[in-house]
Write a protein that holds these residues in place. Structure first.
Motif, mmCIF file in Angstrom:
data_model
loop_
_atom_site.group_PDB
_atom_site.id
_atom_site.type_symbol
_atom_site.label_atom_id
_atom_site.label_comp_id
_atom_site.label_asym_id
_atom_site.label_seq_id
_atom_site.Cartn_x
_atom_site.Cartn_y
_atom_site.Cartn_z
ATOM 1 N N ARG A 92 -16.853 -2.347 11.637
ATOM 2 C CA ARG A 92 -17.525 -1.077 11.910
ATOM 3 C C ARG A 92 -16.726 -0.226 12.888
ATOM 4 O O ARG A 92 -16.909 0.986 12.966
ATOM 5 N N ARG A 93 -15.855 -0.865 13.646
ATOM 6 C CA ARG A 93 -15.102 -0.182 14.696
ATOM 7 C C ARG A 93 -13.669 0.114 14.281
ATOM 8 O O ARG A 93 -12.885 0.615 15.078
ATOM 9 N N LEU A 94 -13.336 -0.208 13.035
ATOM 10 C CA LEU A 94 -11.989 0.024 12.531
ATOM 11 C C LEU A 94 -11.953 1.207 11.574
ATOM 12 O O LEU A 94 -12.943 1.535 10.925
ATOM 13 N N GLY A 95 -10.793 1.832 11.468
ATOM 14 C CA GLY A 95 -10.514 2.813 10.428
ATOM 15 C C GLY A 95 -9.212 2.408 9.776
ATOM 16 O O GLY A 95 -8.263 2.037 10.479
ATOM 17 N N TYR A 96 -9.147 2.471 8.428
ATOM 18 C CA TYR A 96 -7.961 1.960 7.746
ATOM 19 C C TYR A 96 -7.627 2.811 6.535
ATOM 20 O O TYR A 96 -8.485 3.060 5.683
ATOM 21 N N LEU A 97 -6.388 3.258 6.481
ATOM 22 C CA LEU A 97 -5.856 3.929 5.303
ATOM 23 C C LEU A 97 -4.762 3.046 4.725
ATOM 24 O O LEU A 97 -3.678 2.952 5.296
ATOM 25 N N TYR A 115 -19.467 8.007 1.266
ATOM 26 C CA TYR A 115 -19.552 6.644 0.754
ATOM 27 C C TYR A 115 -18.827 5.665 1.682
ATOM 28 O O TYR A 115 -19.344 4.590 2.006
ATOM 29 N N MET A 116 -17.655 6.051 2.164
ATOM 30 C CA MET A 116 -16.906 5.176 3.058
ATOM 31 C C MET A 116 -17.617 5.027 4.405
ATOM 32 O O MET A 116 -17.584 3.955 5.019
ATOM 33 N N ALA A 117 -18.281 6.080 4.865
ATOM 34 C CA ALA A 117 -19.071 5.990 6.095
ATOM 35 C C ALA A 117 -20.227 5.016 5.911
ATOM 36 O O ALA A 117 -20.549 4.224 6.808
ATOM 37 N N TRP A 118 -20.860 5.070 4.731
ATOM 38 C CA TRP A 118 -21.962 4.152 4.426
ATOM 39 C C TRP A 118 -21.468 2.712 4.393
ATOM 40 O O TRP A 118 -22.133 1.795 4.911
ATOM 41 N N LEU A 119 -20.285 2.471 3.813
ATOM 42 C CA LEU A 119 -19.725 1.125 3.766
ATOM 43 C C LEU A 119 -19.466 0.581 5.164
ATOM 44 O O LEU A 119 -19.569 -0.627 5.391
ATOM 45 N N ALA A 164 -10.706 7.400 6.920
ATOM 46 C CA ALA A 164 -10.295 6.442 7.951
ATOM 47 C C ALA A 164 -10.816 6.822 9.331
ATOM 48 O O ALA A 164 -11.024 5.953 10.179
ATOM 49 N N ILE A 165 -11.025 8.126 9.566
ATOM 50 C CA ILE A 165 -11.430 8.564 10.906
ATOM 51 C C ILE A 165 -12.904 8.934 10.985
ATOM 52 O O ILE A 165 -13.382 9.297 12.059
ATOM 53 N N VAL A 166 -13.648 8.830 9.870
ATOM 54 C CA VAL A 166 -15.026 9.332 9.843
ATOM 55 C C VAL A 166 -15.919 8.635 10.863
ATOM 56 O O VAL A 166 -16.869 9.226 11.382
ATOM 57 N N ASN A 167 -15.651 7.352 11.164
ATOM 58 C CA ASN A 167 -16.501 6.605 12.096
ATOM 59 C C ASN A 167 -15.967 6.611 13.525
ATOM 60 O O ASN A 167 -16.383 5.808 14.360
ATOM 61 N N ASP A 168 -15.023 7.530 13.824
ATOM 62 C CA ASP A 168 -14.406 7.589 15.155
ATOM 63 C C ASP A 168 -13.999 6.192 15.618
ATOM 64 O O ASP A 168 -14.483 5.689 16.638
ATOM 65 N N PRO A 169 -13.089 5.558 14.882
ATOM 66 C CA PRO A 169 -12.776 4.144 15.151
ATOM 67 C C PRO A 169 -12.077 3.927 16.488
ATOM 68 O O PRO A 169 -11.335 4.781 16.974
#
Length: 265
Positions: A92-97, A115-119, A164-169
């Protein structure tokens, strides 16, 4: 349904390094692509450089918890990333491209990032605003409702950065993020990287030495799965001013370090 934030996610940061590896070994198929890597990465933007086959993508997949290490230690954001118990809250704390990321062609830009934010199990109420910010930051506001199949390669790459950045990782991993971007977009992306690195650990794997020098606070050079050199972009340039092959001091520093490493091996 709104996801409840756990006590673990609210606890203060106590780890020294967002990324810490000790004698890390990771296989790509039967090949040991990362071989005894010792690395410590803090807050900032870290440029991961190395030739083809150096183990960069395998390392990025291990840092993203996609590949399980075959040996050594891997700690991410203070957690033992080899333990299956911590993987879900850690992700939940990672962002990955990834270097090659999959998508649904009929999704719009907004739908895909949602969708990626929901995942990543973001709270439902926070998703619309987070998606809008992410899309704006990569310069795709005008194309937010366009289907992915209608976008150019460079635009698709920017969609990948947005998800990759939507969740402010706290830990952001970008594998070849500037592929397909034009020169103007690359300059804008460098600005975004510097912004993201002010309070997060950002790791960027790339072949473009100039992007690393322009945007990164730290350079990590690997070859054959091992750490060759780690230091400031200014130090890489200084090495290149003394010799090497390339069109710029940074490129000459890169080739000089690789040559010295291989001669000593």
């Amino acid at each position: 349904m709104v996801r409840m934030v756990s006590a673990t996610e609210l606890k203060p940061t106590t780890y020294a390094w967002p990324v810490e590896t000790t004698e890390l070994r990771v296989k790509a198929g039967r090949h040991l692509a990362v071989n005894g890597l010792d690395l410590q990465l803090g807050t900032g933007v870290h440029g991961l450089l190395g030739p083809n086959g150096a183990g960069k993508t395998t390392l990025m997949r291990a840092l993203s918890t996609v590949h399980r290490p075959s040996g050594g230690q891997l700690r991410l954001l203070g957690e033992d990333a080899t333990s299956s118990r911590v993987l879900r809250p850690l992700r939940r704390r990672l962002g990955y491209l990834p270097q090659h990321f999959g998508f649904y062609p009929r999704f719009t830009v907004r739908e895909y990032v949602e969708y990626m934010a929901w995942l990543r199990e973001m709270p439902k109420a926070a998703i619309p605003g987070a998606v809008q910010r992410a899309v704006e930051r990569v310069g795709l506001t005008a194309r937010a409702d366009s289907r992915l199949k209608a976008l150019s390669g460079g635009m698709l790459r920017r969609v990948g950065i947005a998800q990759a950045i939507v969740n402010d990782p706290d830990l952001l991993l970008l594998d070849e993020p500037t592929v397909g971007l034009d020169p103007e977009q690359r300059v804008e992306f460098r600005t975004l990287l510097r912004e993201l690195g002010t309070d997060s650990c950002v790791v960027v794997s790339t072949h473009l030495v100039e992007d690393v020098v322009a945007a990164c606070t730290d350079v990590v050079l690997v070859d054959e799965g091992k750490l060759v050199w780690q230091g400031l972009p200014a130090a890489l340039i200084q090495i290149g001013e003394q010799g090497g092959t390339g069109d710029s001091p940074a490129e000459r520093g890169y080739t000089s370090l690789l040559s010295s490493h291989r001669s000593a091996s």
